[in-house]
Design an enzyme around this catalytic site. Structure first.
Site, PDB file in Angstrom:
ATOM      1  N   TYR A 110       0.337  12.563  -1.368  1.00  0.00           N
ATOM      2  CA  TYR A 110      -0.372  11.638  -0.480  1.00  0.00           C
ATOM      3  C   TYR A 110       0.589  10.788   0.344  1.00  0.00           C
ATOM      4  CZ  TYR A 110      -3.392   7.929   1.134  1.00  0.00           C
ATOM      5  OH  TYR A 110      -4.078   7.048   1.939  1.00  0.00           O
ATOM      6  N   TRP A 112       1.243   8.760   4.593  1.00  0.00           N
ATOM      7  CA  TRP A 112       1.012   8.695   6.038  1.00  0.00           C
ATOM      8  C   TRP A 112       2.031   9.471   6.854  1.00  0.00           C
ATOM      9  CZ3 TRP A 112      -1.659   5.274   9.789  1.00  0.00           C
ATOM     10  CH2 TRP A 112      -2.918   4.860   9.297  1.00  0.00           C
TER      11      TRP A 112
HETATM   12  N1  LIG Z   1      -1.037  -3.182  -3.563  1.00  0.00           N
HETATM   13  C1  LIG Z   1      -1.492  -2.366  -2.621  1.00  0.00           C
HETATM   14  N2  LIG Z   1      -1.058  -1.104  -2.553  1.00  0.00           N
HETATM   15  C2  LIG Z   1      -1.503  -0.281  -1.593  1.00  0.00           C
HETATM   16  C3  LIG Z   1      -2.445  -0.730  -0.652  1.00  0.00           C
HETATM   17  C4  LIG Z   1      -2.912  -2.070  -0.747  1.00  0.00           C
HETATM   18  O1  LIG Z   1      -3.770  -2.526   0.038  1.00  0.00           O
HETATM   19  N3  LIG Z   1      -2.395  -2.870  -1.731  1.00  0.00           N
HETATM   20  N4  LIG Z   1      -2.885   0.120   0.321  1.00  0.00           N
HETATM   21  C5  LIG Z   1      -2.839   1.553   0.036  1.00  0.00           C
HETATM   22  C6  LIG Z   1      -3.095   2.351   1.224  1.00  0.00           C
HETATM   23  S1  LIG Z   1      -4.554   2.021   2.040  1.00  0.00           S
HETATM   24  C7  LIG Z   1      -2.279   3.361   1.631  1.00  0.00           C
HETATM   25  S2  LIG Z   1      -2.792   4.372   2.910  1.00  0.00           S
HETATM   26  C8  LIG Z   1      -1.009   3.651   0.945  1.00  0.00           C
HETATM   27  C9  LIG Z   1       0.113   4.095   1.899  1.00  0.00           C
HETATM   28  O2  LIG Z   1       1.108   4.734   1.202  1.00  0.00           O
HETATM   29  P1  LIG Z   1       2.075   5.814   1.876  1.00  0.00           P
HETATM   30  O3  LIG Z   1       1.393   6.491   3.002  1.00  0.00           O
HETATM   31  O4  LIG Z   1       2.611   6.668   0.789  1.00  0.00           O
HETATM   32  O5  LIG Z   1       3.221   4.883   2.441  1.00  0.00           O
HETATM   33  P2  LIG Z   1       4.329   5.135   3.559  1.00  0.00           P
HETATM   34  O6  LIG Z   1       5.323   4.043   3.402  1.00  0.00           O
HETATM   35  O7  LIG Z   1       3.682   5.268   4.887  1.00  0.00           O
HETATM   36  O8  LIG Z   1       4.992   6.510   3.100  1.00  0.00           O
HETATM   37  C10 LIG Z   1       5.329   7.509   3.976  1.00  0.00           C
HETATM   38  C11 LIG Z   1       6.678   8.105   3.567  1.00  0.00           C
HETATM   39  O9  LIG Z   1       6.893   9.281   4.342  1.00  0.00           O
HETATM   40  C12 LIG Z   1       8.237   9.272   4.839  1.00  0.00           C
HETATM   41  N5  LIG Z   1       8.222  10.078   6.071  1.00  0.00           N
HETATM   42  C13 LIG Z   1       7.895   9.682   7.323  1.00  0.00           C
HETATM   43  N6  LIG Z   1       7.965  10.725   8.164  1.00  0.00           N
HETATM   44  C14 LIG Z   1       8.343  11.800   7.443  1.00  0.00           C
HETATM   45  C15 LIG Z   1       8.582  13.173   7.767  1.00  0.00           C
HETATM   46  O10 LIG Z   1       8.423  13.615   8.889  1.00  0.00           O
HETATM   47  N7  LIG Z   1       8.950  13.992   6.743  1.00  0.00           N
HETATM   48  C16 LIG Z   1       9.110  13.539   5.471  1.00  0.00           C
HETATM   49  N8  LIG Z   1       9.479  14.407   4.537  1.00  0.00           N
HETATM   50  N9  LIG Z   1       8.906  12.240   5.147  1.00  0.00           N
HETATM   51  C17 LIG Z   1       8.512  11.398   6.114  1.00  0.00           C
HETATM   52  C18 LIG Z   1       8.563   7.820   5.016  1.00  0.00           C
HETATM   53  O11 LIG Z   1       9.962   7.621   5.017  1.00  0.00           O
HETATM   54  C19 LIG Z   1       7.837   7.194   3.820  1.00  0.00           C
HETATM   55  O12 LIG Z   1       8.668   7.161   2.683  1.00  0.00           O
HETATM   56  O13 LIG Z   1      -0.598   2.496   0.209  1.00  0.00           O
HETATM   57  C20 LIG Z   1      -1.591   2.032  -0.690  1.00  0.00           C
HETATM   58  N10 LIG Z   1      -1.041   0.992  -1.542  1.00  0.00           N
HETATM   59  N1  LIG Z   2       0.501  -3.411  10.473  1.00  0.00           N
HETATM   60  C1  LIG Z   2      -0.075  -2.548   9.622  1.00  0.00           C
HETATM   61  N2  LIG Z   2      -1.347  -2.138   9.852  1.00  0.00           N
HETATM   62  C2  LIG Z   2      -1.928  -1.274   8.993  1.00  0.00           C
HETATM   63  C3  LIG Z   2      -1.252  -0.741   7.876  1.00  0.00           C
HETATM   64  C4  LIG Z   2       0.085  -1.205   7.649  1.00  0.00           C
HETATM   65  O1  LIG Z   2       0.744  -0.814   6.687  1.00  0.00           O
HETATM   66  N3  LIG Z   2       0.630  -2.093   8.534  1.00  0.00           N
HETATM   67  N4  LIG Z   2      -1.874   0.156   7.045  1.00  0.00           N
HETATM   68  C5  LIG Z   2      -3.061   0.864   7.551  1.00  0.00           C
HETATM   69  C6  LIG Z   2      -3.857   1.437   6.463  1.00  0.00           C
HETATM   70  S1  LIG Z   2      -3.262   2.811   5.664  1.00  0.00           S
HETATM   71  C7  LIG Z   2      -5.090   0.979   6.110  1.00  0.00           C
HETATM   72  S2  LIG Z   2      -5.977   1.771   4.899  1.00  0.00           S
HETATM   73  C8  LIG Z   2      -5.675  -0.190   6.764  1.00  0.00           C
HETATM   74  C9  LIG Z   2      -6.291  -1.125   5.716  1.00  0.00           C
HETATM   75  O2  LIG Z   2      -7.133  -2.051   6.279  1.00  0.00           O
HETATM   76  P1  LIG Z   2      -7.736  -3.181   5.317  1.00  0.00           P
HETATM   77  O3  LIG Z   2      -8.102  -2.588   4.029  1.00  0.00           O
HETATM   78  O4  LIG Z   2      -8.792  -3.892   6.058  1.00  0.00           O
HETATM   79  O5  LIG Z   2      -6.461  -4.110   5.210  1.00  0.00           O
HETATM   80  P2  LIG Z   2      -5.847  -5.195   4.244  1.00  0.00           P
HETATM   81  O6  LIG Z   2      -4.739  -5.755   5.063  1.00  0.00           O
HETATM   82  O7  LIG Z   2      -5.537  -4.634   2.927  1.00  0.00           O
HETATM   83  O8  LIG Z   2      -6.977  -6.264   4.038  1.00  0.00           O
HETATM   84  C10 LIG Z   2      -7.570  -6.997   5.083  1.00  0.00           C
HETATM   85  C11 LIG Z   2      -8.003  -8.339   4.573  1.00  0.00           C
HETATM   86  O9  LIG Z   2      -9.028  -8.227   3.612  1.00  0.00           O
HETATM   87  C12 LIG Z   2      -9.072  -9.445   2.899  1.00  0.00           C
HETATM   88  N5  LIG Z   2      -9.513  -9.223   1.542  1.00  0.00           N
HETATM   89  C13 LIG Z   2      -8.805  -8.674   0.526  1.00  0.00           C
HETATM   90  N6  LIG Z   2      -9.560  -8.639  -0.600  1.00  0.00           N
HETATM   91  C14 LIG Z   2     -10.768  -9.168  -0.261  1.00  0.00           C
HETATM   92  C15 LIG Z   2     -11.984  -9.392  -0.979  1.00  0.00           C
HETATM   93  O10 LIG Z   2     -12.119  -9.103  -2.156  1.00  0.00           O
HETATM   94  N7  LIG Z   2     -13.019  -9.933  -0.263  1.00  0.00           N
HETATM   95  C16 LIG Z   2     -12.917 -10.247   1.064  1.00  0.00           C
HETATM   96  N8  LIG Z   2     -14.009 -10.737   1.668  1.00  0.00           N
HETATM   97  N9  LIG Z   2     -11.780 -10.071   1.733  1.00  0.00           N
HETATM   98  C17 LIG Z   2     -10.731  -9.518   1.096  1.00  0.00           C
HETATM   99  C18 LIG Z   2      -7.665  -9.998   2.884  1.00  0.00           C
HETATM  100  O11 LIG Z   2      -7.697 -11.354   3.288  1.00  0.00           O
HETATM  101  C19 LIG Z   2      -6.932  -9.093   3.830  1.00  0.00           C
HETATM  102  O12 LIG Z   2      -6.095  -9.795   4.720  1.00  0.00           O
HETATM  103  O13 LIG Z   2      -4.685  -0.904   7.496  1.00  0.00           O
HETATM  104  C20 LIG Z   2      -3.954  -0.049   8.370  1.00  0.00           C
HETATM  105  N10 LIG Z   2      -3.199  -0.898   9.263  1.00  0.00           N
HETATM  106 MO   LIG Z   3      -4.612   3.337   3.922  1.00  0.00          MO
END
Ligand SMILES: Nc1nc2c(c(=O)[nH]1)N[C@H]1C(S)=C(S)[C@@H](COP(=O)(O)OP(=O)(O)OC[C@H]3O[C@@H](n4cnc5c(=O)[nH]c(N)nc54)[C@H](O)[C@@H]3O)O[C@H]1N2
Ligand SMILES: Nc1nc2c(c(=O)[nH]1)N[C@H]1C(S)=C(S)[C@@H](COP(=O)(O)OP(=O)(O)OC[C@H]3O[C@@H](n4cnc5c(=O)[nH]c(N)nc54)[C@H](O)[C@@H]3O)O[C@H]1N2
Ligand SMILES: [Mo]
Length: 762
Positions: A110, A112
């Site tokens: 998994y 991005w």
């Molecule tokens: N505590 C907490 N944890 C969370 C979340 C949260 O809200 N709170 N959010 C979750 C969510 S919504 C998501 S989507 C995940 C995201 O988690 P990930 O998608 O696993 O995070 P990234 O840092 O985007 O990891 C992408 C990796 O791919 C590598 N990469 C980039 N391009 C390439 C390429 O072309 N080839 C190869 N081989 N590697 C490449 C980058 O260097 C990086 O290490 O995290 C989750 N974790």
């Molecule tokens: N710059 C930047 N943008 C991103 C990403 C990134 O890594 N960097 N990651 C992308 C990815 S993979 C995803 S999935 C999306 C995620 O998008 P979201 O899931 O919407 O993002 P978060 O930043 O985790 O949370 C947004 C807000 O939700 C509020 N929140 C958290 N818990 C609760 C709760 O229990 N109740 C309520 N009412 N509010 C709560 C917090 O205040 C937080 O700031 O963002 C995407 N956009």
């Molecule tokens: Mo995500």
């Protein structure tokens, strides 16, 4: 010195990247982007913290698979020739598939990865693993797992299809009076989009709503989850209590007679069951405004008055993705849908319920899906899979059974883990637990550009290129742009494209022809684009696209979004929903039949495992939201990310009173801890944060002083819980997490996150 500029696309937007042929000297936002993301500046660090050569963990190299797996992450690596690394890996893949079967290879991988239609790492790894006999895969995602599983039960549509149909921004501006937003609509998140986007438009779209007098209400622990420009009313809400607030609003509507009985009778099933739950007939607890207030901290009068305002206006209830990333996260989406049903506006312009506005840039964009070149991934002969966030359980509990959405599944035994394009030591919860589970497989392989924690904790690390080092075509199916992503610099060190690595492995394992079909990467690009162009001849051909750099798809070319919900509203009998009842399911016989104690047949409040209502030992609720200065862990070592840190540590946001109670002030180094782990951070006192809540963004590269020990850089996932949302969706529950914060005492350990591990010669 001559400089050149090349256009490229990233998951956070398009840029013109300037190079002197070796370094990246400047990064310029794409001229058509009105609101570019600062994250792009970090790409100047393309040469830093790189994996320069194939590297193999010392014990694995000397003693073979499964050697001293408890030393993963601690040992030096031996740098080897590509040929050596590929031979060793091919024979190990062959050993595992022959000895244990392909289900012993976990290739969910998994993550991005990067923008780019061909060099998309997930597509590459899955195509490769399919060609060598398959792998155990993963379903759903970390973003919206609970949403993915609950939505089809309620609306008979996939989550993605529902999201396409929900009111888009122009419709909201034109029709909505009131947007009541749980979890807000954080603009920093809209800067990012999977696969990229040409223009960042969400700020402008929100401003258009404001200009049309749409009123916004932000129910969230953070005021900053809504941009100042819309002048939202902030109703501070305790984390993980949204279901209770929604129930309190529903009860208030019901007792005031403000609910739409006719809609509930005509379009829904199970209203009687939900009604009796709201009134407390089924459990002796009426879900009054006072009850909801006690749980959420919101004034009961405001809950009642808000319910009335919602009933008397064209109201859109929006729920961020974050609010379902919590214990019982399914309930938030189900109950928000039920509340919208009570308001009777589902299927009316600008009314009803919508999910994830602002979560990524293209939610609510209103552009219909259009085709783009894509690489086929082949077929996976292996049928085993896991809900994606059950990775530690998979490794720990091979052979054991568990529940998922009505099914009883068994975790296969895993002998080899293969990752390309994701970072589990970023995305997974309870990293100390993951690190223990990580010791189980014989072999862990990754392709990574950077020496991040995933690379450090692997046995075989193959250096991958970033998109800056290769040509590609870029775009996302919901955006109105297609880009030519031009190679900016030569591959750094001995880095190779994922495709080339997999091609060489496939040849060694007998599937070379199937995987490559005799093409080089550039030949594939041409082939995929030509195939696409033969169906879309009004688009520029590849030569033209290379010359112009990008193409903006005229609006009228894009097919309109489907509208099953609107059709259902017009004719509930003739256009039923694809649920068992053909209606919106406020009670689901299907879910009830699963008999899950943690997910009953109608939306319900169940106390989260950790929240401010049971915060004894650890009194603060930690929100670990998406970082403003990065995409997850990507480019953590770049300038935009580094500028957001203090002495190399992430900033933890705290309300003034919580800081004062601990005698802390801005910039103080602290230890954030609970029973699962501890990390360092620097205090940032904030007035946009409710008391009792701290906020630590994700994405700092995990940097433990010792196994299980203090993370020096401030990765919140050492603190989060690794338990599924419920037996239904088994989604991640990162937001359900209590911590304590104290001043850091003793000698301050230097951050080592971006330092290359010890590398030995063969
Ligand atoms: N505590 C907490 N944890 C969370 C979340 C949260 O809200 N709170 N959010 C979750 C969510 S919504 C998501 S989507 C995940 C995201 O988690 P990930 O998608 O696993 O995070 P990234 O840092 O985007 O990891 C992408 C990796 O791919 C590598 N990469 C980039 N391009 C390439 C390429 O072309 N080839 C190869 N081989 N590697 C490449 C980058 O260097 C990086 O290490 O995290 C989750 N974790
Ligand atoms: N710059 C930047 N943008 C991103 C990403 C990134 O890594 N960097 N990651 C992308 C990815 S993979 C995803 S999935 C999306 C995620 O998008 P979201 O899931 O919407 O993002 P978060 O930043 O985790 O949370 C947004 C807000 O939700 C509020 N929140 C958290 N818990 C609760 C709760 O229990 N109740 C309520 N009412 N509010 C709560 C917090 O205040 C937080 O700031 O963002 C995407 N956009
Ligand atoms: Mo995500």
């Amino acid at each position: 010195m001559t400089t050149r500029r090349h256009l490229t696309l990233t998951n956070w937007g398009a840029y013109e990247v300037e190079t002197d042929g070796h370094d990246i000297t400047a990064v310029h936002p794409f001229a058509k982007d009105p609101d570019p993301s600062p994250i792009g500046q970090s790409m100047k660090a393309v040469r830093q913290s790189r994996v320069m050569r194939p590297a193999i963990r010392e014990s694995w190299f000397r003693d073979g698979p499964g050697s001293n797996t408890d030393r993963r992450g601690q040992e030096p690596f031996v740098e080897v020739e590509w040929e050596v690394a590929l031979d060793l890996l091919a024979s190990e893949l062959d050993r595992v598939r022959t000895q244990y079967g392909n289900q012993a290879i976990f290739g969910g991988s998994y993550g991005w990865a990067s923008a780019g239609r061909f060099h998309h790492a997930q597509s590459q790894i899955h195509r490769f693993l399919n060609s060598v006999g398959g792998y155990t895969y993963s379903v759903d995602d970390y973003s919206i797992a609970a949403g993915h599983v609950i939505t089809p039960h309620v609306f008979g549509l996939s989550f993605d299809d529902y999201s396409d149909e929900q009111p888009h921004f122009t419709e909201i501006a034109d029709n909505s009076d009131l947007v009541v937003s749980f979890g807000g609509l954080a603009i920093k998140n809209s800067q990012v989009n999977y696969g990229g986007q040409g223009r960042h438009m969400v700020s402008a779209r929100l401003e258009a709503c404001r200009d049309r007098d749409v009123r916004f209400i932000n129910l969230s622990p953070l005021r900053g989850d809504m941009i100042d420009a819309v002048d939202a009313e902030w109703i501070p809400t305790r984390p993980s209590t949204d279901t209770a607030v929604l129930l309190g609003l529903a009860h208030s509507l019901l007792v005031a007679g403000d609910h739409d009985e006719e809609f509930l009778e005509t379009y829904c099933t199970g209203w009687d069951r939900l009604r009796s739950y709201l009134l407390g007939e089924s459990d002796d607890t009426p879900k009054t405004a006072e009850w909801a207030s006690h749980i959420s901290g919101i004034d009961p009068d405001r809950i009642r008055s808000l319910a009335g305002e919602m009933a008397r206006a064209r109201t859109l209830v929006t729920v961020s993705w974050s609010v379902q990333r919590t214990d019982h996260g399914e309930q938030t989406y189900w109950m928000a849908s039920a509340l919208a049903a009570m308001l009777g506006q589902i299927g009316l312009p600008g009314g009803g319920v919508g999910f994830g506005y602002g979560a990524v840039g293209l939610v609510g964009h209103g552009v219909g899906y259009h085709e783009l070149p894509r690489l086929g991934q082949g077929k996976n002969p292996v049928k085993n899979y896991i809900p994606v966030a059950r990775i530690s359980d998979l490794l720990l509990f091979g052979g054991e059974e568990y529940d998922y959405n009505g099914k009883r599944l068994t975790y296969p035994e895993t002998h080899l883990v293969y990752w390309a394009g994701g970072n589990p030591f970023h995305h997974h919860q309870d990293l100390n637990r993951l690190a223990r589970a990580w010791q189980k497989p014989d072999t862990i392989v990754c392709h990574e550009p950077f020496w991040n924690p995933l690379a450090r904790y692997s046995d075989i690390v193959l250096p991958a290129t970033t998109p800056l080092e290769r040509n590609d075509v870029g775009g996302s199916g919901m955006d109105d742009f297609v880009f030519w992503m031009e190679k900016v610099i030569d591959p750094v060190g001995e880095a190779r494209n994922d495709y080339d690595i997999f091609s060489d492995l496939a040849h060694r394992l007998g599937s070379g022809e199937e995987f490559t079909q005799g093409r080089t990467a550039d030949e594939w690009l041409e082939h995929l684009y030509e195939r696409f162009h033969s169906r879309h001849s009004d688009y520029p051909d590849l030569g033209e696209l290379k010359r112009s750099g990008h193409f903006q798809i005229p609006e009228e070319w894009i097919p309109p979004l489907p509208s099953q919900i609107v059709a259902f509203r017009k004719d509930p009998v003739g256009s039923p929903l694809n649920t068992p009842s053909g209606r919106i399911e406020l009670f689901s016989e299907t879910i009830a039949s699963f008999g899950y104690s943690d997910c009953p047949g109608h939306p319900a409040w169940m106390e989260p495992a950790e929240w401010l209502g049971n915060a004894d030992t650890y009194p603060l609720h930690m929100i670990s939201n998406q970082p403003k200065t990065r995409l997850h862990s990507q480019w953590d070592h770049g300038e935009t990310s580094l500028n957001g840190k203090i002495e190399g540590r992430e900033q933890i946001g705290m309300a003034g009173a919580d800081a004062a109670a601990r005698d802390l002030t801005n910039g103080d180094l602290v230890r954030v801890f609970n029973d699962r782990g501890a990390c360092m951070a620097a205090v940032a006192i904030r007035d946009d944060l409710m008391e009792g809540v701290v906020q630590l963004p994700t994405g700092a590269w995990w940097d433990p002083v010792e196994p299980g020990g203090l993370c020096r850089s401030g990765n919140p996932n050492v603190l989060t819980r690794d338990v599924g949302t419920s037996s239904l969706a088994q989604g991640p529950t990162a937001q359900t997490c209590l911590v304590e914060v104290e001043r850091f005492v003793g000698e301050v350990p230097p951050v080592r996150a971006h330092v290359t591990p010890v590398l030995l010669a063969e």
